[in-house]
Design a protein around this motif. Structure first.
Motif, PDB file in Angstrom:
ATOM      1  N   VAL A 208       0.840  -1.386  -0.027  1.00  0.00           N
ATOM      2  CA  VAL A 208      -0.210  -0.032  -0.061  1.00  0.00           C
ATOM      3  C   VAL A 208       0.809   1.309  -0.062  1.00  0.00           C
ATOM      4  O   VAL A 208       1.816   1.690   0.952  1.00  0.00           O
ATOM      5  N   PRO A 210       0.499   4.973   0.622  1.00  0.00           N
ATOM      6  CA  PRO A 210      -0.855   5.683   1.149  1.00  0.00           C
ATOM      7  C   PRO A 210      -1.152   7.234   0.310  1.00  0.00           C
ATOM      8  O   PRO A 210      -0.156   7.456  -0.336  1.00  0.00           O
ATOM      9  N   CYS A 211      -2.277   7.675   0.608  1.00  0.00           N
ATOM     10  CA  CYS A 211      -2.718   8.753  -0.294  1.00  0.00           C
ATOM     11  C   CYS A 211      -2.639   9.944   0.627  1.00  0.00           C
ATOM     12  O   CYS A 211      -3.409  10.193   1.431  1.00  0.00           O
ATOM     13  N   THR A 212      -1.513  10.664   0.673  1.00  0.00           N
ATOM     14  CA  THR A 212      -1.098  11.463   1.894  1.00  0.00           C
ATOM     15  C   THR A 212      -1.254  12.969   1.045  1.00  0.00           C
ATOM     16  O   THR A 212      -1.343  13.161  -0.015  1.00  0.00           O
ATOM     17  N   GLY A 233      -6.188  10.182   2.063  1.00  0.00           N
ATOM     18  CA  GLY A 233      -6.664   9.183   2.410  1.00  0.00           C
ATOM     19  C   GLY A 233      -7.759   8.518   1.525  1.00  0.00           C
ATOM     20  O   GLY A 233      -8.229   7.267   1.664  1.00  0.00           O
ATOM     21  N   PRO A 236      -5.481   5.461  -1.669  1.00  0.00           N
ATOM     22  CA  PRO A 236      -4.380   4.908  -1.312  1.00  0.00           C
ATOM     23  C   PRO A 236      -4.122   3.717  -2.883  1.00  0.00           C
ATOM     24  O   PRO A 236      -4.977   3.624  -3.327  1.00  0.00           O
ATOM     25  N   SER A 268       5.196   3.485   2.367  1.00  0.00           N
ATOM     26  CA  SER A 268       4.588   2.649   1.890  1.00  0.00           C
ATOM     27  C   SER A 268       4.518   1.294   2.849  1.00  0.00           C
ATOM     28  O   SER A 268       5.840   1.346   3.426  1.00  0.00           O
TER      29      SER A 268
END
Length: 521
Positions: A208, A210-212, A233, A236, A268
């Motif tokens: 994963v 992440p969608c930061t 969020g 991702p 990740s």
């Protein structure tokens, strides 16, 4: 390596096989891309740009990652149509075979005839196949599933697999570990982790990114000029993979990642997936799904929504099937990996011509390593499409044909990665552009960047346009394609990598097949 007839015959087995597209008489006109080409040993080599972007290896798409051909499963039960609704009749046969021990399961064969189905048929056990006798329109020789009514509304006609499980979130306790490599480039299969002791070869893991906020800033929050920006969020980037090797802190996985994993954008991590509810080695073969409708074919939606749906599957397949008159998809995948949809036709959808309709071959959420091979679509809005945002990657559309397209085949929304359109062809399109690896801006739900690290290779959109644009931190490619190949899309963005537009003789003619043969040398 000189691309002459002599070169084709002497450069090695993989090169000779990959060259089957052009005839020897054409060999003098062949040319290679500057980004992926054969070296003097007859092996593929790749060139990265200054940002580290390179064309990925797409050859792992499909059943068993292409390591095995589609199987032939023995028939263990045969039925004929009965009067009235056949839903329970077919389901009882499938459930009877599903109740057998795994080694005794196989195919339920539907003999020729017309099978009215007012519900949904579920192929929901490992090793279970629903098979007909042909997908033609004559019930004397073909198996025709006639989907009747609209109860429940917007139903699927045939579902292969389990129930939707929210993606691959089932985490085996104690297996999560952080990836410590600073940047894992798109196309890479190796990286280091903080706790390698929790991993073993053969483990099914989920990686994963992440969608930061940092990542969103790097990609300009999706790159659209209106509508709500993408939020931390929301998107991702998961990668469903198998561990091939663990040496010290270095982990090698079976399939490349299709997006950079950059610690500067957030560390990740990975974990072993529990595979809850997953169905494997299941399929549908040699039948026709004809969805009944009344009224205007460009308006009526009072009928079944999708024809054949792969849901929470691995190593599944659909082959030699035809689907007609669906609202959204003839063939769709969700929460599915390593699947092949081969020699199938999704024709003449019946619906309004607007959003969320007519995605004839649809890779929906959590679809990875999917191969759509030798398939034909007609009257689609998005004939061959990823509609599953950042959870979709590694999807190959090989030799797809879109007839009378009403919009474009494409990555559709929110950072799909690693799409390959290989030998795609549009016939008599009804839209000004019919293939897109580009920014969709405010369309839909702020779709923005619809595809990244994706390739159109040797595609023919000669009577329309192919739009290819460069996303921030990534690249898209159009190589050896015919038609108007441009970076000028509906939303202004930099052009992607365009090479050899309208230049015949691209070698190899199929990137997927060349990569496949190169990997199996």
């Amino acid at each position: 390596m000189e691309l002459t007839r002599r070169g084709l015959l002497t450069a090695g087995g993989a090169l000779a096989v990959a060259a089957t597209g052009p005839r020897p008489a054409q060999a003098g006109t062949l040319w290679q891309s500057s980004l992926v080409r054969y070296d003097r040993r007859g092996r593929l080599t790749y060139t990265a740009d200054a940002e580290g972007n390179r064309i990925p290896d797409f050859s792992h798409a499909g059943y068993r990652n292409g390591e095995r051909p589609l199987p032939y499963v023995r028939t263990v039960k045969v039925i004929r149509p009965v009067e009235g609704d056949n839903t329970a009749h077919i389901q009882a046969a499938l459930d009877e075979v599903a109740a057998l021990p795994r080694e005794r399961r196989g195919a339920v064969l539907l003999l020729p005839g017309l099978y009215p189905v007012a519900g949904t048929v579920y192929v929901r056990a490992d090793g279970l196949v629903l098979r007909g006798t042909g997908d033609g329109d004559d019930p004397a020789s073909a198996t025709i599933i006639r989907a009747t009514g609209n109860t429940p509304a917007d139903r699927n006609v045939i579902v292969v697999g389990g129930a939707a499980g929210g993606g691959w979130k089932g985490e085996v306790p104690g297996t999560r570990t952080e990836i410590t490599t600073d940047v894992v480039q798109a196309g890479a299969r190796e990286f280091q982790v903080a706790r390698p002791g929790a991993l073993r070869p053969g483990d099914n893991i989920v990686i994963v990114h992440p969608c930061t906020e940092e990542w969103l800033k790097a990609i300009d929050y999706g790159g659209h000029d209106a509508g709500p920006p993408w939020k931390a969020g929301e998107h991702p980037i998961p990668c469903n993979r198998y561990v091939r090797d663990v040496t010290g802190a270095t982990v090698t996985v079976d399939v490349p990642v299709f997006n950079h994993l950059d610690r500067a954008h957030g560390p990740s991590f990975l974990y072993t997936w529990d595979r809850a509810g997953l169905v494997t080695e299941a399929g549908v073969e040699r039948l026709r799904v004809d969805i009944e409708y009344t009224g205007d074919p460009d308006q009526d939606e009072n009928h079944a929504y999708n024809a054949i749906y792969l849901l929470r599957c691995e190593d599944a397949w659909v082959r030699d099937c035809t689907a007609l008159h669906f609202t959204q998809a003839g063939f769709a995948t969700q929460e599915t990996t390593r699947a092949t949809i081969q020699n199938c036709r999704a024709l003449d959808p019946v619906s309004q011509i607007t959003g969320s309709r007519r995605y004839n071959f649809n890779a929906y959420t959590y679809s990875q390593q999917i191969l759509f091979k030798d398939c034909h679509a007609s009257r689609a809005r998005h004939a061959f499409v990823s509609n599953g945002h950042s959870t979709v990657s590694g999807v190959v559309f090989l030799r797809g044909v879109a007839e009378h397209a009403l919009n474009s085949s494409e990555g559709h929304r929110r950072w799909t990665q690693g799409l390959l359109f290989d030998g795609h062809r549009d016939v008599d399109p009804r839209y000004d552009y019919t293939l897109g690896l580009y920014n969709r801006g405010r369309y839909g739900t702020s779709h923005g960047w619809s595809a990244a690290h994706s390739v159109a290779w040797n595609c023919d959109v000669s009577t329309s346009r192919l739009i290819v644009q460069k996303p921030p931190t990534a690249q898209n490619y159009a190589i050896g394609c015919r038609g108007t190949i441009t970076g000028d899309g509906p939303f202004a963005q930099p052009a992607g990598f365009i090479e050899g537009a309208d230049r015949p003789g691209l070698f190899p003619p199929s990137l997927y097949q060349a990569q496949y043969f190169d990997r199996h040398r």
